[in-house]
Design an enzyme around this catalytic site. Structure first.
Site: not given
Length: 252
Positions: A23, A156, A160
């Site tokens: 997705s 998060y 990253k």
């Protein structure tokens, strides 16, 4: 002799792996890369959605491999199915919005295992098993949160930022082989994952946030075009770069 503009962005004859392809950005990357002529190997954890992606790809010879890349067994399964690759797009990722004071070790480990550990360890395995061709291109999907702070994204953002650092080390180590390694750091892109996060905010908060994007929120294909560029011969002199694709968010 330089290549013509009609061929410099093409990926014909290339074998490229796209993780997180069931997705969002990963799916859009797979579709665009196939359109440019590559044979694409798509990977993800959801077999039904991965099959949907496979049906969207133009051309022939594509392959879908269902695997959880946050586990050693999943990485081994994928590696056993792979040919020697001309390109890799690490797009698998998860998110969880939590204030820093409520973020514990299990939360960080959950996010980091998918967003950072899985792509970095998979890359080392690919190199060890000689699955990366000379002159290949590796692209990590990082995030603008690695360079700009967003409330609630401690785990998060950290995961990253790890990709940005790792990509630069890999760029230095692999450069003499002609292998390029870069990151693409998107701003807010309307993917299913981000739409679920946006649903937690009020309409007023969303309108206020949108003002911080001169070009508005992004679409998955906006990121896919940048990824395709970094995979193509057009970017043959680019490595160790973090390409921010954020609609002007960090310009403000």
């Amino acid at each position: 002799m330089t290549e013509g503009a009609s061929t410099i962005f093409q990926l014909a004859g290339k074998k490229i792996l796209v993780t997180g392809a069931s997705s969002g950005i990963g799916r859009s990357c797979a579709v665009e890369i196939a359109r440019l002529g590559a044979q694409v190997i798509v990977s993800g954890r959801n077999s039904e959605r991965l099959d949907e992606t496979l049906r969207m790809l133009s051309g022939e010879g594509h392959l879908a491999v269902v695997a959880d890349l946050s586990t050693e067994d999943g990485r081994t399964l994928l590696l056993s199915a792979l040919p020697v690759l001309d390109g890799v797009v690490h797009s698998a990722g998860v998110n969880k919005v939590l204030p820093a004071a409520f973020t514990g070790a299990p939360d960080f480990e959950e996010i980091n295992s998918v967003n950072a550990e899985a792509p970095i360890v998979l890359t080392t395995r690919l190199l060890k098993e000689k699955k990366i061709a000379g002159n290949a291109s590796i692209v990590f999907i990082a995030s603008v949160s690695s360079v700009a702070g967003w409330t609630g994204l401690l785990s998060y953002a950290a995961s990253k930022a790890a990709l940005v650092g790792a990509s630069r080390v890999l760029a230095v180590e692999l450069g003499r082989r002609g292998v390029r390694v870069n990151c693409v750091s998107p701003g807010l892109v309307m993917t299913p994952m981000n739409e679920s996060v946006e649903a937690l905010r009020s309409e007023e908060a969303r309108k206020e946030d949108l003002k911080r994007y001169p070009l508005g929120y992004g679409r998955p294909e906006d990121v896919a075009y940048s990824v395709a560029f970094l995979l193509s011969p057009a970017s043959r002199w680019i490595t160790g770069t973090n390409l921010v694709v954020d609609g002007g968010y960090t310009a403000i």
